[in-house]
Design a protein around this motif. Structure first.
Motif, short mmCIF file in Angstrom:
data_model
loop_
_atom_site.label_atom_id
_atom_site.label_comp_id
_atom_site.label_asym_id
_atom_site.label_seq_id
_atom_site.Cartn_x
_atom_site.Cartn_y
_atom_site.Cartn_z
N GLY A 146 0.84 -1.30 0.09
CA GLY A 146 0.02 0.09 -0.10
C GLY A 146 0.98 0.79 -0.14
O GLY A 146 0.31 2.53 -0.62
N GLY B 65 2.35 0.71 -3.52
CA GLY B 65 1.76 0.46 -4.92
C GLY B 65 2.37 0.18 -5.90
O GLY B 65 2.12 0.36 -7.19
N SER B 66 3.40 -1.00 -5.31
CA SER B 66 3.53 -2.32 -6.15
C SER B 66 4.15 -3.66 -5.68
O SER B 66 4.98 -3.18 -4.19
CB SER B 66 5.47 -1.46 -6.69
N ILE C 278 -6.25 -4.38 -3.32
CA ILE C 278 -5.62 -3.86 -4.68
C ILE C 278 -6.00 -3.99 -5.85
O ILE C 278 -7.10 -4.93 -6.41
CB ILE C 278 -4.09 -4.44 -4.45
N SER C 279 -5.95 -3.02 -7.04
CA SER C 279 -6.27 -3.09 -8.17
C SER C 279 -4.88 -2.92 -8.70
O SER C 279 -4.32 -1.79 -8.64
CB SER C 279 -6.99 -1.43 -8.59
N ARG C 280 -4.56 -3.66 -9.95
CA ARG C 280 -3.46 -3.86 -10.13
C ARG C 280 -3.64 -3.01 -12.09
O ARG C 280 -4.42 -3.12 -12.87
CB ARG C 280 -3.10 -6.20 -10.72
N MET C 281 -2.16 -3.01 -11.75
CA MET C 281 -2.35 -1.86 -12.97
C MET C 281 -1.46 -1.61 -13.74
O MET C 281 -0.19 -2.57 -13.62
CB MET C 281 -2.49 -0.24 -12.66
N CYS D 151 0.28 -0.75 -8.40
CA CYS D 151 -0.97 -0.90 -8.62
C CYS D 151 -1.33 -0.05 -7.00
O CYS D 151 -0.46 0.78 -7.17
CB CYS D 151 -1.08 -2.76 -8.18
N LYS D 152 -2.98 0.00 -7.04
CA LYS D 152 -3.23 1.34 -6.09
C LYS D 152 -4.50 0.73 -5.10
O LYS D 152 -5.17 -0.69 -5.63
CB LYS D 152 -3.82 2.13 -7.10
N LEU D 153 -5.08 0.88 -4.20
CA LEU D 153 -5.71 0.28 -3.28
C LEU D 153 -7.06 0.39 -3.62
O LEU D 153 -7.10 1.73 -4.01
CB LEU D 153 -5.04 1.14 -1.88
N THR D 154 -7.56 0.07 -3.71
CA THR D 154 -9.64 0.06 -3.54
C THR D 154 -9.84 0.59 -2.53
O THR D 154 -8.51 0.82 -1.42
CB THR D 154 -9.99 -1.63 -3.59
N GLU E 6 -7.61 0.41 0.83
CA GLU E 6 -7.46 1.84 1.88
C GLU E 6 -7.57 1.91 3.27
O GLU E 6 -7.01 2.54 3.99
CB GLU E 6 -8.55 3.71 1.06
#
Length: 296
Positions: free
Chosen positions: A18, A21-22, A53-56, A60-63, A67
């Motif tokens: 978190g 972000g990775s 998390i949402s993988r990009m 990634c970023k937290l849902t 959060e």
């Protein structure tokens, strides 16, 4: 060593993901492979019952759920790490706790304790003061310096300072109301009393006057105070005559802010006794030896 973090399993992994972000970055920080981090995140999501998390394309970023969990985990880990640092710091700097009364702490111990700290820079000294004996033998102190008779304390207690008492007042008070030629003339002055609960452990005005062959009841104008520091402050401000314990009022007598105005009464079976508590160790022995080496 104080920065070494506690192993808290998945909390560390999720917090790192978190914060960075990775998944790859979290793995590099924690010494784990990216697949191992990804597997652990999936397990956490299964336990929570929601994607975290949402993988990009990059990272990634937290849902929203992530959060919420991250805020709790991040704050909790900061507090845990801070507590761990405090514990380790306390272990690296041993603490010696000394229990005594307010008067002895203020007038005898505190002016001298800096010397012990200079001789033993690796030992922190904490002074715990109380007007009663409660807490003296509850196991939280390494040494207790207590006032009383020899029979009041265990056999291994050692006399640190016998009871020697002289009446004292400020030089201005003596100039205004003195001279006090005999104990009877003292008894006609306002007397400053150290109040106590139950039977007094230290010498009182009644006892001192009785030794001099003078009977006197507490009179209007007398002042009772519940700590010895207040008694001495009242004497310095010219509110009356106090009993001065040799060893506690020495600096005032030497500096002339207080003067002796009557004969000394000494009780060799009474005084301040050093009682060490718990099992012996080098730090406690160093403290005891230093205390006993101080001039009376």
């Amino acid at each position: 060593m104080s920065e070494r973090k506690l192993d808290l399993g998945w909390l560390r992994i999720f917090e790192a993901v978190g914060r960075l972000g990775s998944l790859t970055g979290a793995g590099a920080e924690l010494g784990l492979s990216q697949p191992a981090v990804s597997y652990q995140i999936r397990r956490i999501e299964e336990q929570v019952g929601a994607p975290l998390i949402s993988r990009m394309h990059r990272g990634c970023k937290l849902t929203t759920a992530g959060e919420t969990l991250f805020r709790a985990v991040h704050g909790g880990l900061e507090r845990i790490d801070d507590a761990a640092r405090q514990v380790r710091a306390s272990l690296s700097s041993p603490v010696m706790r000394i229990f005594t009364d307010y008067g002895f702490a203020s007038f005898w111990l505190m002016p001298r304790v800096a010397e012990f700290r200079r001789l033993h820079p690796g030992i922190d000294v904490h002074v715990v003061a109380s007007q009663g004996l409660e807490g003296a033998f509850d196991g939280t102190s390494d040494a207790a310096i207590l006032f009383g008779r020899r029979a009041d304390f265990p056999g291994e207690a050692r006399l640190l300072m016998p009871e020697r008492v002289v009446p004292v007042c400020s030089a201005g008070y003596r100039a205004r109301y003195g001279p006090f030629d005999d104990p009877r003339s003292l008894s006609r002055q306002p007397l400053l009393h150290l109040d106590t609960v139950g039977k007094p452990r230290w010498l009182t005005w009644t006892t001192w006057l009785a030794v001099q062959g003078v009977e006197r009841e507490p009179a209007q104008g007398d002042l009772g105070l519940n700590t010895y520091g207040f008694v001495i402050q009242a004497a310095l401000s010219e509110q009356g005559i106090a009993l001065g314990w040799i060893g506690l009022v020495d600096a005032h007598l030497a500096g002339g802010s207080l003067v002796a105005v009557g004969p000394e009464v000494r009780r060799d079976d009474c005084g301040y006794w050093l009682v060490t508590t718990g099992e012996g160790n080098e730090r406690r022995k160093a403290l005891s030896d230093w205390l006993l080496s101080q001039p009376q």
